[in-house]
Every structure is written in C-alpha cells, then in structure tokens.
Design a protein around this motif. Structure first.
Motif, short mmCIF file in Angstrom:
data_model
loop_
_atom_site.label_atom_id
_atom_site.label_comp_id
_atom_site.label_asym_id
_atom_site.label_seq_id
_atom_site.Cartn_x
_atom_site.Cartn_y
_atom_site.Cartn_z
N GLU A 165 1.34 19.53 76.19
CA GLU A 165 0.60 18.30 76.52
C GLU A 165 -0.58 18.07 75.58
O GLU A 165 -1.16 16.98 75.60
N ASP A 166 -0.93 19.07 74.76
CA ASP A 166 -2.03 18.89 73.82
C ASP A 166 -1.56 18.47 72.43
O ASP A 166 -2.37 18.41 71.50
N GLN A 167 -0.28 18.16 72.27
CA GLN A 167 0.26 17.90 70.94
C GLN A 167 -0.30 16.62 70.31
O GLN A 167 -0.25 16.45 69.09
N ASP A 168 -0.83 15.71 71.11
CA ASP A 168 -1.37 14.47 70.56
C ASP A 168 -2.86 14.58 70.21
O ASP A 168 -3.44 13.60 69.71
N LEU A 169 -3.46 15.73 70.45
CA LEU A 169 -4.87 15.91 70.10
C LEU A 169 -5.03 16.09 68.60
O LEU A 169 -4.07 16.39 67.88
N LEU A 170 -6.26 15.90 68.12
CA LEU A 170 -6.54 16.22 66.73
C LEU A 170 -6.33 17.71 66.48
O LEU A 170 -6.37 18.52 67.40
N PHE A 171 -6.08 18.08 65.21
CA PHE A 171 -5.77 19.46 64.87
C PHE A 171 -6.84 20.42 65.38
O PHE A 171 -6.55 21.40 66.05
N GLU A 172 -8.11 20.12 65.06
CA GLU A 172 -9.19 21.02 65.47
C GLU A 172 -9.32 21.06 66.99
O GLU A 172 -9.57 22.12 67.57
N ASP A 173 -9.16 19.91 67.66
CA ASP A 173 -9.30 19.88 69.11
C ASP A 173 -8.17 20.65 69.78
O ASP A 173 -8.37 21.28 70.82
N ARG A 174 -6.97 20.61 69.20
CA ARG A 174 -5.85 21.34 69.80
C ARG A 174 -6.05 22.85 69.69
O ARG A 174 -5.77 23.59 70.63
N ILE A 175 -6.57 23.30 68.54
CA ILE A 175 -6.86 24.72 68.38
C ILE A 175 -7.94 25.14 69.37
O ILE A 175 -7.85 26.20 70.01
#
Length: 223
Positions: A200-210
C-alpha cells in the motif's frame, strides 16, 4: 539508557557501558595459581570478557558506566539475571555524580552580544537549566535570546529542516542497532536487515516509502 546519561562531569566525554568479570569464590585455593586470572591479577578490567579455562574458579559478569575520554567510572555492578537492571543502577550512580556550575546574569549578557543561530539552541537550553538568580533580571535576557533564536531559525528553515533530519537520524540508529557482522572470503562486512515495504506504500515518494518501511521495524534496544 544512553540517551539519559549525562556527559562526564570531569571532561565532558561520552559515557559508555563497560563490561568485565570477577571471581565468585573469595576463598583461596592452594591448587590454583590466582596470579593470572584471579584476585592477585588486580581489579576487574574494562573489556575483560575472555572465557576462563574450565578448571579455574568461576566468575560473574560485571557492568559499569565509564567515560571514553578520561576513564572516570562508576563502581562495578554484578549483572545477576538482569543485565539491563544492573546497567540502570550504574546509570543512576553516574548521573548523581554530576555537579553542574550555575549560570548567572553575566553568562547571559555575553551570549546576548553574540550572533546566535539555530545550532545554538542546545546551548541556550543548557543555560536556562542552570540559571540561578533574580528572574526579574534573567527573564528579559532569556526573552531576547529566544527571539534571536526564532529569527535565526526562520531564515534557515528552508536550508536546514530540523524535524526531518532528526527523524532520519533516529531511523539510521534503528538500522544500525539491527545490523550484524558477517565474514565473506576472509573480509568483515556490515549487513543491514531486510526491511519489508507494504504494497500500500508503493505510491509514496522513494524517500517516504523507505522511511515508512523502517518505521515498521521494532524499536531498537537503547542499551
């Protein structure tokens, strides 16, 4: 916990947990030479966790809090069945030894004359915690200091976003606590854990997903 330990009162160095061991038996054994491993070898030494031969008297593990700069240390505490409880007792002794000098009006006046910025916030808070005297005089000085810090922070907020920096630092410390040493072809490497990232976090920005993935890890062991 490390975050609650106050810097060394002698030199301002960083406190750290020290480990050692000592003999359980205090009775002499005529069949055993104590000069290498026993009491005659001297007091416990920080870092002495070497396993003893099976034929020598048994030892008990010890912990203390010591300064990494000058070597100031608390008395040794036996670990017993709870190492963290022993470290908590050492930490309480370490913090009781502190004797902070009082801050007076002249200290604040000298600071007011300086150009203050966001990095000086801890210094001002330290002075506030040590201030003694007439608060009718000290209050206006602290008000001036606070206003200077606010003005300096407003002008640097775009280049130094303090909240994200501290959050990322906490995430790195959590990862570092979960890392482990591995040996590959005779070389030593640091291996960080695999971190699960929910779909469900796949649409977040790269840094935010990490960041979100690391936040799901269990809290680090603060000792």
């Amino acid at each position: 916990m490390y975050e609650q330990l106050i810097p060394c009162d002698h030199c301002g160095g960083r406190p750290k947990v020290g480990r050692s061991q000592r003999l359980l038996s205090k009775l002499p054994n005529p069949q055993y030479d104590y000069t290498e491993w026993g009491r005659l070898a001297g007091p416990p030494r920080i870092g002495d966790r070497m396993a003893r031969p099976p034929e020598v008297p048994k030892t008990e593990p010890l912990v203390c809090i010591h300064c990494t700069e000058c070597g100031m240390a608390t008395p040794w505490e036996a670990e017993g069945r709870d190492e963290k409880a022993a470290m908590d007792r050492c930490g309480a002794v370490w913090n009781r030894r502190l004797n902070r000098p009082e801050a007076d009006k002249s200290d604040l006046q000298r600071l007011v004359e300086r150009e203050l910025g966001a990095p000086d916030i801890p210094l001002v808070i330290n002075l506030l915690s040590r201030a003694e005297g007439d608060w009718n005089e000290l209050g206006p000085l602290f008000r001036m200091l606070a206003q200077r810090l606010v003005d300096a922070t407003v002008t640097t907020i775009d280049s130094w976003p303090i909240d994200p920096v501290l959050n990322d630092a906490a995430r790195f410390r959590k990862l570092a606590q979960l890392a482990k040493w591995i040996e590959l072809e005779g070389e030593r490497y640091v291996q960080f854990p695999e971190v699960y990232s929910p779909a469900e976090d796949q649409d977040l920005l790269f840094e935010d997903r990490i960041a979100a993935a690391i936040d799901l890890l269990p809290d680090r062991d603060r000792w």
